[in-house]
Design a protein around this motif. Structure first.
Motif, PDB file in Angstrom:
ATOM      1  N   THR A   1      36.656  26.496   8.542  1.00 15.57           N
ATOM      2  CA  THR A   1      37.891  27.077   9.088  1.00 15.57           C
ATOM      3  C   THR A   1      38.623  26.076   9.965  1.00 15.57           C
ATOM      4  OG1 THR A   1      36.949  29.314   9.046  1.00 15.57           O
ATOM      5  CG2 THR A   1      38.830  28.946  10.501  1.00 15.57           C
ATOM      6  N   ILE A   2      37.841  25.346  10.797  1.00 19.56           N
ATOM      7  CA  ILE A   2      38.465  24.345  11.679  1.00 19.56           C
ATOM      8  C   ILE A   2      39.150  23.256  10.848  1.00 19.56           C
ATOM      9  CG2 ILE A   2      38.012  22.590  13.424  1.00 19.56           C
ATOM     10  CD1 ILE A   2      35.716  24.343  14.426  1.00 19.56           C
ATOM     11  N   GLN A   3      38.477  22.783   9.793  1.00 20.34           N
ATOM     12  CA  GLN A   3      39.056  21.748   8.941  1.00 20.34           C
ATOM     13  C   GLN A   3      40.326  22.259   8.257  1.00 20.34           C
ATOM     14  OE1 GLN A   3      34.735  19.715   7.885  1.00 20.34           O
ATOM     15  NE2 GLN A   3      35.886  20.714   6.281  1.00 20.34           N
ATOM     16  N   ARG A   4      40.309  23.527   7.838  1.00 22.51           N
ATOM     17  CA  ARG A   4      41.494  24.101   7.184  1.00 22.51           C
ATOM     18  C   ARG A   4      42.653  24.203   8.172  1.00 22.51           C
ATOM     19  NH1 ARG A   4      39.165  28.040   5.214  1.00 22.51           N
ATOM     20  NH2 ARG A   4      39.613  29.647   6.784  1.00 22.51           N
ATOM     21  N   ASN A   5      42.325  24.597   9.422  1.00 23.34           N
ATOM     22  CA  ASN A   5      43.377  24.696  10.443  1.00 23.34           C
ATOM     23  C   ASN A   5      43.984  23.323  10.736  1.00 23.34           C
ATOM     24  OD1 ASN A   5      42.953  27.447  10.680  1.00 23.34           O
ATOM     25  ND2 ASN A   5      41.559  27.257  12.451  1.00 23.34           N
ATOM     26  N   LEU A   6      43.127  22.290  10.814  1.00 22.47           N
ATOM     27  CA  LEU A   6      43.643  20.944  11.044  1.00 22.47           C
ATOM     28  C   LEU A   6      44.512  20.469   9.878  1.00 22.47           C
ATOM     29  CD1 LEU A   6      40.494  19.175  12.582  1.00 22.47           C
ATOM     30  CD2 LEU A   6      42.628  19.739  13.776  1.00 22.47           C
ATOM     31  N   SER A   7      44.069  20.792   8.657  1.00 28.73           N
ATOM     32  CA  SER A   7      44.854  20.399   7.476  1.00 28.73           C
ATOM     33  C   SER A   7      46.210  21.108   7.454  1.00 28.73           C
ATOM     34  CB  SER A   7      44.079  20.714   6.201  1.00 28.73           C
ATOM     35  OG  SER A   7      42.918  19.890   6.117  1.00 28.73           O
ATOM     36  N   ASP A   8      46.203  22.405   7.836  1.00 28.53           N
ATOM     37  CA  ASP A   8      47.459  23.150   7.857  1.00 28.53           C
ATOM     38  C   ASP A   8      48.439  22.538   8.855  1.00 28.53           C
ATOM     39  OD1 ASP A   8      46.472  24.855   5.959  1.00 28.53           O
ATOM     40  OD2 ASP A   8      45.921  26.448   7.385  1.00 28.53           O
ATOM     41  N   ARG A   9      47.881  22.069   9.975  1.00 26.22           N
ATOM     42  CA  ARG A   9      48.745  21.575  11.039  1.00 26.22           C
ATOM     43  C   ARG A   9      49.107  20.097  10.867  1.00 26.22           C
ATOM     44  NH1 ARG A   9      50.237  23.670  15.818  1.00 26.22           N
ATOM     45  NH2 ARG A   9      50.775  22.234  17.530  1.00 26.22           N
ATOM     46  N   TYR A  10      48.118  19.280  10.418  1.00 28.29           N
ATOM     47  CA  TYR A  10      48.354  17.834  10.376  1.00 28.29           C
ATOM     48  C   TYR A  10      48.127  17.212   8.993  1.00 28.29           C
ATOM     49  CZ  TYR A  10      47.975  18.283  15.477  1.00 28.29           C
ATOM     50  OH  TYR A  10      48.148  18.644  16.786  1.00 28.29           O
ATOM     51  N   GLY A  11      47.914  18.030   7.974  1.00 22.62           N
ATOM     52  CA  GLY A  11      47.612  17.471   6.655  1.00 22.62           C
ATOM     53  C   GLY A  11      48.723  16.610   6.108  1.00 22.62           C
ATOM     54  N   SER A  12      49.942  16.979   6.414  1.00 21.84           N
ATOM     55  CA  SER A  12      51.085  16.163   6.030  1.00 21.84           C
ATOM     56  C   SER A  12      51.811  15.798   7.309  1.00 21.84           C
ATOM     57  CB  SER A  12      52.007  16.945   5.071  1.00 21.84           C
ATOM     58  OG  SER A  12      53.129  16.170   4.720  1.00 21.84           O
ATOM     59  N   TYR A  13      51.530  14.605   7.769  1.00 19.92           N
ATOM     60  CA  TYR A  13      52.011  14.215   9.090  1.00 19.92           C
ATOM     61  C   TYR A  13      52.889  12.976   8.972  1.00 19.92           C
ATOM     62  CZ  TYR A  13      51.885  12.540  13.948  1.00 19.92           C
ATOM     63  OH  TYR A  13      52.238  12.110  15.214  1.00 19.92           O
TER      64      TYR A  13
ATOM     65  N   ASP B   1      49.124   3.749   4.694  1.00 21.44           N
ATOM     66  CA  ASP B   1      49.815   4.855   5.351  1.00 21.44           C
ATOM     67  C   ASP B   1      49.647   4.774   6.868  1.00 21.44           C
ATOM     68  OD1 ASP B   1      50.829   5.893   3.033  1.00 21.44           O
ATOM     69  OD2 ASP B   1      49.249   7.419   2.785  1.00 21.44           O
ATOM     70  N   TRP B   2      48.442   4.419   7.299  1.00 26.41           N
ATOM     71  CA  TRP B   2      48.198   4.328   8.751  1.00 26.41           C
ATOM     72  C   TRP B   2      49.090   3.263   9.397  1.00 26.41           C
ATOM     73  CZ3 TRP B   2      46.248   7.177  12.406  1.00 26.41           C
ATOM     74  CH2 TRP B   2      45.924   6.609  13.658  1.00 26.41           C
ATOM     75  N   ASN B   3      49.275   2.176   8.682  1.00 24.15           N
ATOM     76  CA  ASN B   3      50.109   1.103   9.221  1.00 24.15           C
ATOM     77  C   ASN B   3      51.586   1.485   9.266  1.00 24.15           C
ATOM     78  OD1 ASN B   3      47.927  -0.620   9.651  1.00 24.15           O
ATOM     79  ND2 ASN B   3      48.040  -1.438   7.540  1.00 24.15           N
ATOM     80  N   LYS B   4      51.985   2.511   8.494  1.00 22.78           N
ATOM     81  CA  LYS B   4      53.375   2.973   8.511  1.00 22.78           C
ATOM     82  C   LYS B   4      53.706   3.729   9.796  1.00 22.78           C
ATOM     83  CE  LYS B   4      53.721   3.493   3.473  1.00 22.78           C
ATOM     84  NZ  LYS B   4      53.881   4.470   2.356  1.00 22.78           N
ATOM     85  N   LEU B   5      52.634   4.266  10.481  1.00 23.83           N
ATOM     86  CA  LEU B   5      52.865   5.066  11.681  1.00 23.83           C
ATOM     87  C   LEU B   5      53.108   4.164  12.876  1.00 23.83           C
ATOM     88  CD1 LEU B   5      50.036   7.753  11.314  1.00 23.83           C
ATOM     89  CD2 LEU B   5      52.458   8.007  10.730  1.00 23.83           C
ATOM     90  N   SER B   6      54.030   4.582  13.724  1.00 24.88           N
ATOM     91  CA  SER B   6      54.259   3.851  14.966  1.00 24.88           C
ATOM     92  C   SER B   6      53.137   4.147  15.951  1.00 24.88           C
ATOM     93  CB  SER B   6      55.608   4.257  15.583  1.00 24.88           C
ATOM     94  OG  SER B   6      55.556   5.627  16.010  1.00 24.88           O
ATOM     95  N   GLY B   7      53.071   3.359  17.008  1.00 25.38           N
ATOM     96  CA  GLY B   7      52.054   3.598  18.032  1.00 25.38           C
ATOM     97  C   GLY B   7      52.193   4.973  18.667  1.00 25.38           C
ATOM     98  N   THR B   8      53.428   5.424  18.879  1.00 24.90           N
ATOM     99  CA  THR B   8      53.660   6.755  19.468  1.00 24.90           C
ATOM    100  C   THR B   8      53.177   7.840  18.520  1.00 24.90           C
ATOM    101  OG1 THR B   8      55.577   5.921  20.682  1.00 24.90           O
ATOM    102  CG2 THR B   8      55.412   8.311  20.375  1.00 24.90           C
ATOM    103  N   GLN B   9      53.436   7.677  17.222  1.00 31.26           N
ATOM    104  CA  GLN B   9      52.996   8.671  16.233  1.00 31.26           C
ATOM    105  C   GLN B   9      51.467   8.742  16.149  1.00 31.26           C
ATOM    106  OE1 GLN B   9      55.251   7.046  12.927  1.00 31.26           O
ATOM    107  NE2 GLN B   9      56.676   8.822  12.955  1.00 31.26           N
ATOM    108  N   ARG B  10      50.815   7.596  16.208  1.00 31.10           N
ATOM    109  CA  ARG B  10      49.356   7.586  16.168  1.00 31.10           C
ATOM    110  C   ARG B  10      48.765   8.308  17.383  1.00 31.10           C
ATOM    111  NH1 ARG B  10      48.542   1.135  14.690  1.00 31.10           N
ATOM    112  NH2 ARG B  10      49.522   1.220  12.625  1.00 31.10           N
TER     113      ARG B  10
END
Length: 347
Positions: free
Chosen positions: A264-276, A302-311
């Motif tokens: 359930t916790i993993q599903r909640n995290l995916s719902d909230r941050y799965g597409s970030y 993909d990780w390198n595409k994120l800015s420091g603030t986004q990370r």
């Protein structure tokens, strides 16, 4: 020239009362008729030594030998041994007794009077002790009565405070809780029962605020009390958490580790941050309510595409979700490469 005494020859003498060193007496019966027998005694300057000291005697009491046995007068032996020897001529008896120190009647009377006085003092002391024992017993009884009364008053006071706390906090924070107080004015134990879901619906900060509000009200009535308590599941009375307080009323909560519904916790995290921020993330969670590990999987590109603030916003959000919403005490996080699970960062 030899002395005349050492040159003495055996002489014939009439038998007299004497003691043999061997302990033997003449064999005549006490009740036999008096007889006179001639004997042949040998005087040979015999000395008597008692405890290393020679016992003096005169010519009349000189020891002699007869048929190989040494004889000496009984009175002389008695003197050497510190015994009193008397002749009872009427009954023809030799009476031997220990020498004693005579005590006059005045001394006996004085000792008896002293015994009487001491006995009276002893009886008086016993009576005084009996009175003291009775007094002590009564004081102990009175003290126990006071303790019982104090305990009853304290218990009644705690019950009144308990009713007020339930009135004030049963629905506060939407807990629908039941509060019980035990102990005395110096040591109070709090038991709070509510459903597990209502307790876990409270964030860590709200749990702390809820408990501190209750403790503050207790300390208003009992400012010197040590307060500690337990939060229990009202469904099965399992412990959900324990808490302690310091002198200022600050609460420290220790949660009881429980298993996590990781799916359930993993599903909640995916719902909230799965597409970030336009990239895809996968999550795994393991551990229990005391400590959990979360792993975030993303491609390196993909990780390198994120800015420091986004990370930072992402990792802080994941930690908040687990600690505040899922009530996990400690969270360890990793960002890993989806391709080979290599570690990118920890958070």
């Amino acid at each position: 020239m030899k002395s005349l005494k050492s040159m003495k020859k055996p002489v014939i003498i009439t038998a007299v009362s004497a003691l043999a060193i061997s302990g033997a007496l003449f064999s005549q019966s006490t009740y036999a008729a008096q007889v006179t027998k001639p004997i042949q005694a040998v005087y040979n300057n015999i000395k008597i030594i008692y405890n290393g000291t020679e016992v003096p005697y005169d010519a009349k009491t000189e020891p002699f030998m007869l048929d190989g046995v040494t004889y000496l007068p009984l009175r002389l032996a008695g003197t050497a041994l510190d015994k009193k020897v008397e002749w009872d001529g009427t009954n023809k008896r030799v009476v031997i007794a220990d020498n004693g120190v005579p005590i006059d009647q005045s001394t006996v009377t004085a000792l008896n009077n002293q015994i009487t006085t001491l006995t009276q003092e002893l009886n008086t002391a016993k009576a005084a002790n009996t009175t003291k024992d009775a007094t002590i017993a009564q004081l102990q009884k009175d003290n126990q009565t006071l303790k019982d009364d104090a305990s009853k008053n304290s218990s009644d006071s705690l019950k009144d405070l308990q009713k007020q706390l339930n009135k004030d906090y049963s629905d506060t924070y939407n807990t629908n809780s039941d509060i019980t107080l035990d102990g005395n004015k110096k040591d109070i134990t709090v038991t709070i029962e509510m459903t597990k879901s209502r307790w876990e619906d409270l964030s860590s900060s709200r749990q702390k605020s809820y408990l501190e509000d209750i403790v503050d009200d207790i300390l208003k009535e009992y400012k010197d009390a040590d307060v500690e308590g337990t939060v229990k599941n009202s469904s099965n009375r399992d412990k959900l958490a324990t808490f302690t307080t310091n002198s200022k009323g600050d609460v420290t909560i220790k949660k009881i580790a429980s298993s996590l519904d990781t799916s359930t916790i993993q599903r909640n995290l995916s719902d909230r941050y799965g597409s970030y921020a336009g990239i895809n993330l996968d999550f795994t969670v393991r551990g229990d309510s005391s400590e959990a590990t979360v792993e975030v999987y993303v491609t390196s590109d993909d990780w390198n595409k994120l800015s420091g603030t986004q990370r930072t916003s992402l990792t802080d959000g994941v930690i908040y979700q687990l600690k505040e919403r899922e009530s996990i005490d400690r969270v360890i996080g990793y960002v890993r490469n989806k391709g080979n699970s290599s570690q990118i960062i920890t958070f």
